[in-house]
Write a protein that holds these residues in place. Structure first.
Motif, short mmCIF file in Angstrom:
data_model
loop_
_atom_site.label_atom_id
_atom_site.label_comp_id
_atom_site.label_asym_id
_atom_site.label_seq_id
_atom_site.Cartn_x
_atom_site.Cartn_y
_atom_site.Cartn_z
N PHE A 196 -20.21 -70.19 30.22
CA PHE A 196 -19.64 -71.20 29.56
C PHE A 196 -20.08 -70.67 28.46
O PHE A 196 -20.14 -70.51 27.18
N LEU A 197 -21.03 -71.69 28.49
CA LEU A 197 -22.34 -71.85 27.02
C LEU A 197 -22.67 -70.91 27.07
O LEU A 197 -23.25 -70.32 25.75
N MET A 198 -23.36 -69.97 28.02
CA MET A 198 -24.26 -68.49 27.58
C MET A 198 -23.57 -67.63 26.17
O MET A 198 -23.86 -66.75 25.60
N LEU A 199 -21.99 -67.07 26.85
CA LEU A 199 -20.98 -67.08 26.47
C LEU A 199 -20.62 -67.45 24.40
O LEU A 199 -20.56 -66.58 23.76
N THR A 200 -21.10 -68.66 24.46
CA THR A 200 -20.65 -69.25 23.57
C THR A 200 -21.69 -68.92 22.10
O THR A 200 -21.51 -68.94 21.17
N VAL A 201 -22.72 -69.46 23.09
CA VAL A 201 -23.61 -69.20 22.08
C VAL A 201 -24.27 -67.67 21.88
O VAL A 201 -24.76 -67.56 20.08
N GLY A 202 -23.89 -66.99 22.77
CA GLY A 202 -24.49 -65.28 22.12
C GLY A 202 -23.61 -64.75 21.42
O GLY A 202 -24.01 -64.48 20.13
N LEU A 203 -22.27 -65.56 21.23
CA LEU A 203 -21.25 -65.13 20.20
C LEU A 203 -21.61 -66.15 18.56
O LEU A 203 -21.81 -65.22 17.66
N SER A 204 -21.77 -67.33 18.81
CA SER A 204 -22.26 -67.51 17.69
C SER A 204 -23.65 -66.91 16.80
O SER A 204 -23.67 -66.83 16.07
N TYR A 205 -24.25 -66.89 17.46
CA TYR A 205 -25.75 -65.69 16.72
C TYR A 205 -25.35 -64.40 16.98
O TYR A 205 -26.17 -63.63 15.92
N ARG A 206 -24.77 -63.84 17.40
CA ARG A 206 -23.39 -62.90 16.48
C ARG A 206 -23.42 -63.08 15.31
O ARG A 206 -23.13 -62.48 14.15
N GLN A 207 -22.86 -63.99 14.61
CA GLN A 207 -22.28 -64.74 13.48
C GLN A 207 -23.02 -64.97 12.96
O GLN A 207 -23.27 -64.54 11.83
N THR A 208 -24.65 -65.57 13.52
CA THR A 208 -25.77 -65.77 12.50
C THR A 208 -26.08 -64.45 12.22
O THR A 208 -26.64 -64.62 10.75
N ILE A 209 -25.90 -63.48 12.52
CA ILE A 209 -26.69 -61.85 12.06
C ILE A 209 -25.55 -61.39 11.45
O ILE A 209 -26.43 -60.59 10.45
N ARG A 210 -24.66 -61.63 11.73
CA ARG A 210 -24.36 -60.97 10.80
C ARG A 210 -23.57 -62.31 9.31
O ARG A 210 -24.12 -61.18 7.93
N ALA A 211 -24.14 -63.55 9.33
CA ALA A 211 -24.95 -63.99 7.61
C ALA A 211 -26.08 -63.93 7.56
O ALA A 211 -26.39 -64.04 6.32
N TYR A 212 -27.17 -63.59 7.90
CA TYR A 212 -28.30 -62.79 8.29
C TYR A 212 -28.67 -61.81 7.98
O TYR A 212 -29.37 -62.15 9.21
N PRO A 213 -28.05 -61.04 7.60
CA PRO A 213 -28.67 -59.42 8.27
C PRO A 213 -30.52 -58.99 8.47
O PRO A 213 -30.47 -58.30 8.29
N HIS A 214 -30.78 -59.89 7.56
CA HIS A 214 -32.61 -60.08 6.77
C HIS A 214 -33.56 -60.54 8.57
O HIS A 214 -34.33 -60.63 8.37
N GLY A 215 -32.21 -61.12 9.20
CA GLY A 215 -32.93 -62.21 10.13
C GLY A 215 -32.88 -63.59 10.07
O GLY A 215 -32.90 -64.54 8.90
N GLY A 216 -32.07 -64.66 10.67
CA GLY A 216 -31.67 -65.69 10.92
C GLY A 216 -32.57 -66.48 11.83
O GLY A 216 -31.04 -66.88 12.46
N GLY A 217 -33.49 -66.77 12.28
CA GLY A 217 -33.89 -67.91 13.31
C GLY A 217 -33.21 -68.87 12.76
O GLY A 217 -32.99 -69.58 11.37
N SER A 218 -33.61 -70.42 13.91
CA SER A 218 -33.55 -71.40 13.81
C SER A 218 -33.57 -72.18 12.19
O SER A 218 -33.57 -72.87 11.19
N TYR A 219 -34.69 -71.42 12.08
CA TYR A 219 -35.55 -72.07 10.96
C TYR A 219 -35.20 -71.81 9.12
O TYR A 219 -34.83 -72.73 8.73
N ILE A 220 -34.50 -70.66 9.11
CA ILE A 220 -33.68 -70.28 7.60
C ILE A 220 -32.90 -70.40 7.71
O ILE A 220 -31.87 -71.12 7.14
N VAL A 221 -31.68 -70.30 8.80
CA VAL A 221 -30.44 -71.45 8.89
C VAL A 221 -30.94 -72.49 8.44
O VAL A 221 -29.66 -73.75 8.23
N ALA A 222 -31.16 -73.31 9.41
CA ALA A 222 -31.48 -74.52 9.34
C ALA A 222 -31.77 -75.29 7.89
O ALA A 222 -31.17 -75.74 6.99
N SER A 223 -32.83 -74.26 7.73
CA SER A 223 -33.67 -74.80 6.04
C SER A 223 -32.38 -74.54 5.09
O SER A 223 -32.36 -75.63 4.27
#
Length: 753
Positions: A196-223
């Motif tokens: 379930f954690l895999m599914l949730t985090v995977g869906l979360s990172y789909r949202q991250t890619i939508r918000a940061y279409p040019h690359g949104g790793g943890s460093y960029i998003v957190a900063s």
């Protein structure tokens, strides 16, 4: 006061933040978060710096005289005119020279790919070995073609996550067996929570890619959403995770090999080091080539595990899916909440690598974000299916950890006996575990690039190598991972406790940053996106706290200490670069300008070929060449010094792309175009070789001239600051020294302490 040390200011396309934009990190990130560039980019000046540049140019105009006088005084053709035959130029000891040719007006030349082979035997051997291992250099423009297709990207970027199926379930059982046979009944519930954690985090990172279409790793998003310090914490967690990914993947792969071939158990350390060397060489060849080379093991592993699960379930169906009871195990400790949390934290290592696709969006072929989301969906689906299928077989067959054989090897023996499919499964498992480290080789250098762009890491990590890979980051990753692997003796169980802390810390900060992002943005479907990211943040935080607390004494404290030290070092690096930026920033009224005098008439008609025969001052005829990377105070001081000599002056700039070259020419005209300028475009990102060859050709035009090459050079006060600046000046001095009648002068610019 410490001892002073020198470093050069002349770099290809940029300097140490000298445009004075220390307060504009957010603006810079908006410009640069698309795809990493093959080289350090020439900084884009804002309106304030453009205004200062104009005022500085006006100050120069009052003292430097008519620019046409300087152009008419040039005794050489800066556009090179006709290029001399190779035999007409005296060979030098510097190996990698390239030819240049006229490209456009104003004088711009471009370095070609025709690299000359070094004259010495050792030089030729090294040259040919490098070309065999790495291949021919690629132009900067080829970066567009170095992107990955979805099929290749799935194999390369999913290898880390999918390979965790080989050790994640075993990590759960390794903790539960401490509670005896009764504790093993908790394996399916724990695995269900992890799935379930895999599914949730995977869906979360789909949202991250939508918000940061040019690359949104943890460093960029957190900063962007939480601040610089949380961003650095996320980056530290990621870098720690990627280093351990290499060490753990290689150690797990070697364990799979020794399970099938026990006689190799005594050679796990040299075997692992050899694998890391192969990974290093493969990734130095470039992202696309490394992907093609390392894609097959991932698909072989997917096929092997799916076949294993299907055959195993078929055999279980024959007995009505009745589980085989595990062998009786003595309880070493009571079954407690703490024991279950430890098992959950250990099994959660199966989630490492999920973020890789979000980090590497620019590495995909267009449309990048859409292809990345599709690939992420396939990766999460495959990961859950393989993980759940493996846990199901473990439950049905009643297998338990064995010191001499991995869980997967036991399952393969039960399903395939010792036939071909057993050997294939073990080979595929070993291959993907060894190649899983390739995910880290894609993302570790990319995170270092982002840190260097924001001046939290040495700027050397901004540059790409011959094959458009971040070679410096790849080499650093290989060295650190090798040291860790050797120190821990290649033992997976000793490395696992260090593993989950960093990655789940990065997951938590990334998802928290996305919650803040959606709360601020509130666009269409923002509530759904915020919900997914909030759940991902909560579950990731639970895993991080659990791993940190339960495994603190087992080695998690090392990872936490490493993260803290990294943040401290990164902040010190940023402070140094900020001080350098303030010192180098243009300031009207404090720029040195040349004193007004008339240029001396040039003596012409001197017989060529009288190299170094001048014995009186009137026999010496000068040409001054000033190397300028960007228009900062260090460069202005070098220009003023050159103009004050009252000899013909030619300013030389090198850029890696025509875009940067055009931008520099525009800034040069804004400054006032007071001195003659020539631009070299180096599409293969070489710096020293094109400059030396250009100067060599100019000297061929007028052998009677004494050429003085002036380099602006940064002087730092402490030796440890030297690694934060390039070494181009010393390299140029070494390369130009063998040439006759070439004088190299450096103009020091002292940075504050």
């Amino acid at each position: 006061m410490g001892k002073k040390h020198t470093n050069d200011s002349f770099q290809s396309g940029t300097n140490d933040g000298s445009d004075g934009r220390g307060e504009q990190d957010q603006h810079q990130r908006e410009q640069d978060t698309s795809a990493p560039t093959p080289s350090e980019r020439l900084p884009t000046l804002d309106e304030r710096n453009i205004s200062v540049l104009r005022r500085v140019g006006n100050e120069w105009r009052r003292f430097s005289g008519n620019p046409e006088v300087w152009r008419d005084a040039l005794p050489v053709d800066p556009s090179l005119g006709t290029y001399p035959d190779h035999a007409e130029i005296r060979p030098t000891r510097f190996g990698r020279f390239v030819r240049v040719f006229l490209q456009s007006e104003p004088p711009t030349v471009e370095a070609t790919s025709a690299a000359e082979v070094p004259p010495s035997l050792l030089g030729r051997i090294g040259y040919y070995l490098k070309r065999i291992v790495l291949g021919a250099p690629l132009k900067s423009s080829a970066i567009v073609h170095e992107r990955m297709r979805k099929l290749v990207a799935l194999a390369v970027l999913s290898a880390d996550a999918l390979s965790s199926v080989a050790y994640g379930p075993e990590a759960i059982l390794a903790i539960l067996v401490l509670g005896g046979s009764a504790a093993l009944t908790y394996t399916p519930p724990i695995a269900a929570v992890i799935a379930f954690l895999m599914l949730t985090v995977g869906l979360s990172y789909r949202q991250t890619i939508r918000a940061y279409p040019h690359g949104g790793g943890s460093y960029i998003v957190a900063s962007d959403n939480l601040g610089h310090v949380p961003g650095l914490v996320a980056a530290a967690g990621l870098l720690t995770d990627y280093i351990l990914t290499v060490a753990v993947s290689v150690s797990s792969g070697i364990a799979a090999i020794t399970s099938a071939i026990p006689s190799l158990a005594q050679a796990i350390v040299p075997l692992g080091v050899g694998v890391i060397v192969v990974l290093l060489a493969g990734n130095l060849r470039g992202v696309r080539q490394a992907g093609v080379i390392f894609a097959a093991p991932t698909y072989a592993f997917i096929f092997a595990i799916f076949t294993l699960v299907i055959v195993g379930l078929s055999q279980a169906a024959g007995r009505g899916f009745h589980p085989i009871p595990p062998p009786p195990l003595p309880a070493m400790e009571a079954v407690s909440v703490l024991l279950l949390l430890r098992a959950f934290a250990s099994g959660s290592t199966a989630m490492t690598g999920i973020e890789a696709i979000s980090n590497a969006v620019p590495a995909f072929q267009p449309v990048e974000w859409r292809n990345a989301r599709t690939t992420l969906t396939w990766m999460v689906g495959l990961l859950i299916a393989l993980f759940v299928g493996t846990i199901t077989l473990i439950h049905l067959y009643g297998v338990v950890p064995n010191a001499h054989e991995t869980i997967l090897s036991q399952l393969a023996h039960r399903s395939f006996d010792s036939g071909f499919m057993y050997a294939f499964t073990q080979a595929a498992t070993a291959a993907i575990l060894l190649m899983a480290a390739n995910t880290a080789y894609n993302d570790f250098p990319r995170v270092l690039f982002l840190l260097a762009r924001d001046r939290y890491a040495p700027r050397t990590f901004l540059r790409m190598g011959d094959r458009l890979a971040f070679s410096n980051g790849i080499i650093l990753l290989s060295v650190i991972a090798t040291v860790i692997y050797v120190v821990f003796g290649g033992k997976t169980d000793l490395l696992i406790p260090l593993y989950a802390v960093g990655v789940f810390l990065a997951f938590t900060l990334s998802q928290a940053g996305m919650v803040v992002h959606w709360w601020r943005l509130r666009d269409a479907h923002w509530r759904r996106s915020l919900f997914f990211n909030a759940i991902g943040c909560l579950l990731s935080a639970i895993v991080f706290l659990t791993a940190g607390l339960t495994k603190f004494t087992e080695g998690a404290w090392v990872a936490l200490l490493t993260i803290g030290l990294f943040i401290l070092v990164a902040m010190r690096i940023r402070r140094h670069y900020d001080l350098a930026a303030q010192a180098l920033a243009l300031q009207a009224g404090v720029i040195e300008v040349p004193q007004p005098q008339r240029l001396p008439a040039l003596v012409s008609g001197v017989e060529a070929g009288l190299a170094e025969a001048e014995e009186t001052p009137e026999e010496i005829h000068h040409l001054v060449i000033v190397l300028v990377a960007s228009l900062d105070r260090a460069s202005m001081r070098a220009l003023a010094y050159a103009a004050s000599l009252q000899q013909p002056v030619l300013v030389l700039h090198l850029s890696s792309t025509e875009e940067d070259a055009k931008r520099f020419r525009d800034y040069w005209h804004l400054w006032g175009d007071h001195l003659p300028l020539a631009v070299i475009v180096s599409p293969y990102r070489a710096i020293v070789a094109p400059i030396v060859k250009y100067i060599e050709v100019l000297h061929w035009q007028r052998p009677d001239l004494t050429v003085t090459v002036i380099l602006p050079e940064i002087v730092v006060r402490h030796w440890w600051h030297r690694i934060l600046h390039g070494q181009t000046a010393s390299q140029l001095r070494h390369a130009l020294r063998p040439l006759p009648k070439i004088v190299v002068t450096t103009i020091p610019f002292h940075l504050p302490d």
